[in-house]
Enzyme design. Structure first.
Site, PDB file in Angstrom:
ATOM      1  N   ALA A   1      -5.924   4.748   4.681  1.00 60.93           N
ATOM      2  CA  ALA A   1      -5.366   4.366   3.379  1.00 60.93           C
ATOM      3  C   ALA A   1      -4.942   5.598   2.581  1.00 60.93           C
ATOM      4  O   ALA A   1      -5.670   6.588   2.510  1.00 60.93           O
ATOM      5  CB  ALA A   1      -6.389   3.560   2.596  1.00 60.93           C
ATOM      6  N   GLY A   2      -3.755   5.519   1.994  1.00 61.11           N
ATOM      7  CA  GLY A   2      -3.270   6.633   1.188  1.00 61.11           C
ATOM      8  C   GLY A   2      -2.111   6.196   0.313  1.00 61.11           C
ATOM      9  O   GLY A   2      -1.396   5.248   0.623  1.00 61.11           O
TER      10      GLY A   2
ATOM     11  N   LYS B   1      -4.717  15.750   1.005  1.00 53.57           N
ATOM     12  CA  LYS B   1      -4.616  15.819   2.464  1.00 53.57           C
ATOM     13  C   LYS B   1      -5.218  17.114   3.006  1.00 53.57           C
ATOM     14  O   LYS B   1      -5.775  17.134   4.107  1.00 53.57           O
ATOM     15  CB  LYS B   1      -3.152  15.676   2.886  1.00 53.57           C
ATOM     16  CG  LYS B   1      -2.557  14.297   2.584  1.00 53.57           C
ATOM     17  CD  LYS B   1      -3.318  13.180   3.287  1.00 53.57           C
ATOM     18  CE  LYS B   1      -2.659  11.823   3.108  1.00 53.57           C
ATOM     19  NZ  LYS B   1      -3.357  10.741   3.846  1.00 53.57           N
TER      20      LYS B   1
ATOM     21  N   ASP C   1      -7.645  -3.629   3.475  1.00 56.39           N
ATOM     22  CA  ASP C   1      -6.611  -3.235   2.520  1.00 56.39           C
ATOM     23  C   ASP C   1      -6.912  -3.929   1.185  1.00 56.39           C
ATOM     24  O   ASP C   1      -7.797  -4.786   1.105  1.00 56.39           O
ATOM     25  CB  ASP C   1      -5.210  -3.588   3.016  1.00 56.39           C
ATOM     26  CG  ASP C   1      -4.182  -2.515   2.629  1.00 56.39           C
ATOM     27  OD1 ASP C   1      -4.187  -2.108   1.444  1.00 56.39           O
ATOM     28  OD2 ASP C   1      -3.392  -2.105   3.480  1.00 56.39           O
TER      29      ASP C   1
ATOM     30  N   GLY D   1       2.981  -0.480   7.715  1.00 56.60           N
ATOM     31  CA  GLY D   1       3.300   0.898   8.072  1.00 56.60           C
ATOM     32  C   GLY D   1       2.443   1.460   9.187  1.00 56.60           C
ATOM     33  O   GLY D   1       2.139   0.786  10.177  1.00 56.60           O
ATOM     34  N   ILE D   2       2.042   2.697   9.006  1.00 55.78           N
ATOM     35  CA  ILE D   2       1.252   3.381  10.028  1.00 55.78           C
ATOM     36  C   ILE D   2      -0.073   2.667  10.258  1.00 55.78           C
ATOM     37  O   ILE D   2      -0.537   2.544  11.393  1.00 55.78           O
ATOM     38  CB  ILE D   2       1.034   4.851   9.626  1.00 55.78           C
ATOM     39  CG1 ILE D   2       2.371   5.614   9.689  1.00 55.78           C
ATOM     40  CG2 ILE D   2       0.011   5.519  10.534  1.00 55.78           C
ATOM     41  CD1 ILE D   2       2.293   7.047   9.202  1.00 55.78           C
TER      42      ILE D   2
ATOM     43  N   ASN E   1       4.050  20.891  -0.208  1.00 56.32           N
ATOM     44  CA  ASN E   1       5.309  20.173  -0.397  1.00 56.32           C
ATOM     45  C   ASN E   1       5.634  20.085  -1.883  1.00 56.32           C
ATOM     46  O   ASN E   1       4.792  19.662  -2.684  1.00 56.32           O
ATOM     47  CB  ASN E   1       5.229  18.765   0.205  1.00 56.32           C
ATOM     48  CG  ASN E   1       6.592  18.174   0.468  1.00 56.32           C
ATOM     49  OD1 ASN E   1       7.569  18.897   0.667  1.00 56.32           O
ATOM     50  ND2 ASN E   1       6.675  16.857   0.475  1.00 56.32           N
TER      51      ASN E   1
ATOM     52  N   ASN F   1       4.576  18.651 -14.665  1.00 56.57           N
ATOM     53  CA  ASN F   1       4.723  17.355 -15.335  1.00 56.57           C
ATOM     54  C   ASN F   1       3.679  16.331 -14.894  1.00 56.57           C
ATOM     55  O   ASN F   1       3.788  15.151 -15.243  1.00 56.57           O
ATOM     56  CB  ASN F   1       6.118  16.783 -15.068  1.00 56.57           C
ATOM     57  CG  ASN F   1       7.220  17.704 -15.548  1.00 56.57           C
ATOM     58  OD1 ASN F   1       7.114  18.298 -16.618  1.00 56.57           O
ATOM     59  ND2 ASN F   1       8.279  17.837 -14.761  1.00 56.57           N
TER      60      ASN F   1
ATOM     61  N   TYR G   1      -0.957  14.889  -3.799  1.00 56.03           N
ATOM     62  CA  TYR G   1      -1.006  14.398  -2.427  1.00 56.03           C
ATOM     63  C   TYR G   1      -1.416  15.508  -1.463  1.00 56.03           C
ATOM     64  O   TYR G   1      -2.284  15.323  -0.606  1.00 56.03           O
ATOM     65  CB  TYR G   1       0.369  13.852  -2.043  1.00 56.03           C
ATOM     66  CG  TYR G   1       0.478  13.296  -0.645  1.00 56.03           C
ATOM     67  CD1 TYR G   1      -0.003  12.028  -0.341  1.00 56.03           C
ATOM     68  CD2 TYR G   1       1.078  14.039   0.368  1.00 56.03           C
ATOM     69  CE1 TYR G   1       0.107  11.516   0.943  1.00 56.03           C
ATOM     70  CE2 TYR G   1       1.191  13.536   1.652  1.00 56.03           C
ATOM     71  CZ  TYR G   1       0.707  12.267   1.941  1.00 56.03           C
ATOM     72  OH  TYR G   1       0.825  11.764   3.213  1.00 56.03           O
TER      73      TYR G   1
END
Length: 446
Positions: free
Chosen positions: A288-289, A356, A237, A217-218, A346, A298, A352
């Site tokens: 990394a995330g 961030k 990683d 990915g990124i 969000n 919940n 998350y």
């Protein structure tokens, strides 16, 4: 490239005959590409206009002093001496004809004073007005053009803005739009450019770069881009991603380190590895995330803790360990990957988003601390970026994410990587404690 069928259709002959609005194809960087594909118009009476014009000429491009019939690839206006409403009116008189002649994928770049340093109420109001002005220009220009503002500290010399001007005028900044970034006096001792014929081609030559979450990915795109620009890579990683990590290391000529960054001994192991193999680290990219989405009502402790541990706690612990060592010397750079969600929030991502947003707080708090070592720390906040994950989204959700920005499309992983590469340069010492959104000027958030 992304599988954006609406963009592809809108650029076809049938769409043109039907009058379908065009989604622009952005001009992105490739090695050997000129800074600009056409002439630049440079204006203003501030202390940077002459130096910016010289920089553009040095890059082999043409500078024009007035707007004629020919389209221009960039419009640069130095307003760092603007203090009155009359100065603001003069800026409009300069910008109005220039923006009308802006070429596709053109660049508008304003340089302005820092409102916090303004002498008087009117001067502060005018300085802040440039913020609103550039964000509006970014929403009005078309065909893949962008507009950004560099707020320059009063004590910064013209050379302090060079790397930022190069980045924002170039195709490297294709998805950075409507942003306001501050450039101060560079921290540490002045950094010499790479010893090579073309420092613009290899701005990271000789630098040791560490990238976490680099297996795909990124993160993989960041590794590829930094290697392209001359850096020596240490890609990190988890062991489960070892096969993909080895592929990234092999194609970038780097070294792979399998490491769970949440492990108790992870910071010590990373420091020991860098000390043994290289003796230093010039660029650390906290990429990394993970996500573990659930409505807050919940959300259990396991989901919360796992995301906070990877996305934020590991960054704090590794950064502390590196700063406590002697690995980060004068001119080192730390770049953390945050998110537009950390600014706007969000639904269903409380863990998350908190992580961030926490990265942004970490960066701002650490900036003056690391500056004492000649080090900078900044954050990059991606918006909607085309990845394997976004490709599996429901069509309506994906299309909504793509279109709610001024460029009307999703970004690519390389757009995030290019921004990190700019912040990671030794020459970018004037940029510290900043959060740069790579979002095409998303309508979500500030």
């Amino acid at each position: 490239m992304s599988n954006d069928r609406i963009r592809d259709f809108s650029n076809g002959a049938l769409a043109k005959r039907l009058g379908v609005p065009r989604v622009p194809v952005l001009r992105r960087y490739s090695p050997g590409q000129p800074l600009l594909p056409g002439p630049a118009f440079v204006a203003g009476t501030g202390r940077f206009a002459e130096a910016v014009a010289a920089l553009i000429v040095e890059e082999g491009c043409t500078v024009v002093e007035e707007i004629g019939e020919e389209r221009v690839a960039a419009v640069v206006v130095d307003l760092t001496d603007a203090t009155t409403l009359d100065d603001l009116a003069a800026a409009r008189a300069i910008l109005q004809p220039a923006v009308r002649k802006l070429a596709p994928s053109g660049r508008v770049l304003l340089l302005g004073p820092d409102p916090a340093e303004a002498a008087g109420v009117e001067a502060a109001a005018v300085a802040q007005a440039l913020d609103g002005l550039v964000r509006t220009i970014a929403k009005e220009v078309r065909a893949g053009a962008t507009a950004n503002l560099l707020v320059v500290a009063a004590g910064a010399a013209p050379a302090a803005v060079d790397s930022s001007v190069r980045f924002l005028l170039s195709a490297r900044s294709a998805y950075v739009d409507g942003q306001v970034m501050r450039v101060g006096v560079p921290v540490g001792t002045p950094q010499d450019p790479p010893a090579m014929d073309s420092p613009t081609e290899k701005p990271l030559a000789g630098r040791i770069a560490v990238v976490t979450g680099a297996a795909r990915g990124i993160g993989a795109s960041i590794a590829d881009t930094l290697a392209r620009d001359g850096a020596t890579l240490v890609v990190v990683d988890i062991p489960a991603a070892g096969e993909n990590l080895a592929k990234v290391a092999n194609r970038t000529g780097g070294v792979a380190l399998q490491l769970d960054i949440t492990a108790d001994d992870a910071p010590a192991r990373l420091v020991a590895f860098l000390a043994e193999r290289f003796g230093r680290a010039d660029l650390v990219v906290h990429n990394a995330g993970i996500t573990r989405d659930k409505l807050l009502a919940n959300m259990d402790a396991e989901r919360w803790d796992s995301v906070l541990n990877v996305n934020l706690r590991a960054q704090l612990r590794i950064t502390d360990a590196l700063l406590a060592s002697d690995l980060l010397g004068d001119g080192a750079r730390i770049v953390s990957v945050s998110s537009q969600s950390g600014i706007a929030g969000n639904r269903g991502q409380a863990n998350y988003v908190a992580s961030k947003a926490g990265i942004i707080g970490m960066v701002r708090a650490l900036a003056p601390v690391v500056a004492e070592k000649g080090v900078t720390i900044n954050a990059v906040a991606p918006g909607f970026i085309e990845t394997d994950m976004t490709a599996t989204m429901p069509v309506a959700t994906r299309e909504g994410g793509r279109r709610i920005n001024s460029l009307r499309q999703g970004g690519l992983p390389v757009d995030v990587a290019e921004t990190i590469g700019w912040l990671g340069q030794a020459a970018s010492g004037g940029v510290n404690g900043q959060v740069v959104r790579v979002c095409g000027q998303s309508m979500i958030g500030a």
